[in-house]
Design an enzyme around this catalytic site. Structure first.
Site, mmCIF file in Angstrom:
data_model
loop_
_atom_site.group_PDB
_atom_site.id
_atom_site.type_symbol
_atom_site.label_atom_id
_atom_site.label_comp_id
_atom_site.label_asym_id
_atom_site.label_seq_id
_atom_site.Cartn_x
_atom_site.Cartn_y
_atom_site.Cartn_z
ATOM 1 N N ASP A 1 -0.916 6.496 6.777
ATOM 2 C CA ASP A 1 -2.047 5.599 6.528
ATOM 3 C C ASP A 1 -2.110 4.639 7.712
ATOM 4 O OD1 ASP A 1 -3.729 3.522 5.783
ATOM 5 O OD2 ASP A 1 -2.775 3.159 3.849
ATOM 6 N N LYS B 1 -11.225 -2.261 8.201
ATOM 7 C CA LYS B 1 -10.354 -3.221 8.868
ATOM 8 C C LYS B 1 -10.624 -3.290 10.369
ATOM 9 C CE LYS B 1 -6.759 -2.517 5.425
ATOM 10 N NZ LYS B 1 -6.808 -3.839 4.798
ATOM 11 N N TRP C 1 0.834 -1.206 0.000
ATOM 12 C CA TRP C 1 0.000 0.000 0.000
ATOM 13 C C TRP C 1 0.867 1.255 0.000
ATOM 14 C CZ3 TRP C 1 -3.680 -2.270 -1.916
ATOM 15 C CH2 TRP C 1 -4.188 -3.473 -1.420
#
Length: 361
Positions: free
Chosen positions: A171, A195, A101
């Site tokens: 993030d 998540k 990511w």
């Protein structure tokens, strides 16, 4: 129907208590005669849901008044572009690449300016966090970007990088609300909620107010400007209303559980049970350097792709589901987010021990 233990990396397990509350309110939210799914986002009732959710999040994280909280659509992938569009004033930004990511964010930023990869752990399949105490921070960098917890690879920044005075952008998707955080150390932190907080379809961004300006890169779409959303109180367009409602319920649950200090202790207990077993196992082994292990995502392997597949299949049959590792790395991964009960981790370890006895040569 019997509930399974769901170890999915996201969309992921939600607190059963929250799901039951939402189910009870599905057809009639607090006497309105309708579901939150059907409710106008401009109504007073929904305005109350939104404002209460934001305040509970501020309480949980200790978010100062000098930071805005935005409920945004588009997921983390949209933030990969939105961040440079809004913050890359000098057309330069530094990226620490510790997983897929962060790598995607880095590649996206390169579209808008000079993205500098100042540290990476790709040389060892992202199985560790590089030393970030003395980074070659670029003099003209507008910010330093990290992915704080790497869902796929199971690594975590336990110490934030030394950005040498530059803005830190993070993030936090897969460690959001798993432990206390000092918001003032960040210029911007954001996370996809699917998540550890709620259903899929939304990002929560916490941004220092002075960073929210009209000064964006030329060609930035209106929807991609933080100021548009901040000025409209996350209601510039129809928001993901039901997701906000569900996140608000999870915030209430977290407060009831004792807040983020209590969640950290609970998460450490769960993770230690699993890691302790992996460290003593004769069949399974963890894939991450010990000092960089995540409390949220625990990848492990047997060393045999066939045996890994057999384990995932047998575990699913035993009610331990979604243990297959990400397609890019294989093996197994147990995501043990806030809502995963201690009993779930104990059941997994018990099953792993039994599987080891049956398959270890």
């Amino acid at each position: 129907m019997k509930r399974v233990y769901n170890f999915s990396a996201g969309p992921a397990v939600l607190p059963e208590e929250v799901l039951k509350e939402a189910a009870a309110e599905m057809l009639d939210y607090q006497g309105t005669g309708m579901s939150v799914m059907e409710m106008s986002h401009r109504s007073k009732i929904f305005e109350g849901i939104l404002n209460e959710a934001e305040q509970d999040l501020r309480d949980l994280m200790g978010i100062p008044d000098s930071y805005k909280v935005l409920f945004l659509q588009g997921g983390a992938h949209l933030q990969f572009a939105m961040i440079p569009m809004n913050l890359m004033k000098n057309r330069s930004a530094d990226y620490i690449v510790t997983g897929q990511w962060a790598k995607k964010a880095y590649n996206e930023a390169a579209i808008y300016g000079k993205a500098n990869k100042i540290a990476s752990s790709e040389d060892e399949t992202f199985s560790y966090i590089p030393d970030c105490s003395d980074l070659p921070v670029s003099p003209d960098a507008d910010y330093v970007y990290i992915c704080e917890n790497n869902t796929i690879y199971g690594t975590k920044f336990h110490t934030l990088p030394n950005t040498k005075g530059k803005l830190l952008v993070s993030d936090v998707s897969s460690c959001f609300l798993s432990e206390p955080v000092d918001v003032t150390k960040y210029g911007l932190l954001y996370g996809g909620v699917q998540k550890n907080i709620g259903p899929a379809g939304m990002v929560i961004a916490v941004i220092r107010e002075d960073l929210i300006t009209e000064d964006t890169l030329p060609g930035t779409p209106t929807y991609m400007k933080y100021k548009i959303h901040a000025d409209a109180g996350s209601l510039y367009n129809t928001p993901n209303a039901y997701c906000i409602y569900m996140c608000g319920k999870v915030f209430k649950w977290l407060k009831k559980m004792g807040g983020l200090e209590a969640m950290k202790a609970r998460n450490e207990e769960k993770a230690s049970i699993l890691y302790d077993f992996l460290d003593e196992s004769r069949l399974f082994r963890g894939t991450v350097r010990k000092e960089d292990r995540s409390l949220m995502n625990v990848p492990f392997v047997t060393g045999s792709a066939d045996l890994d597949a057999a384990f995932v299949k047998a575990a699913a049959e035993a009610g331990l589901v979604n243990l297959k590792g990400h397609r890019s790395v294989g093996g197994m991964r147990a995501s043990i987010y806030n809502a995963m009960p201690l009993e779930g981790v104990k059941a997994l370890v018990e099953f792993m021990r039994k599987f080891e006895e049956e398959h270890h040569v």
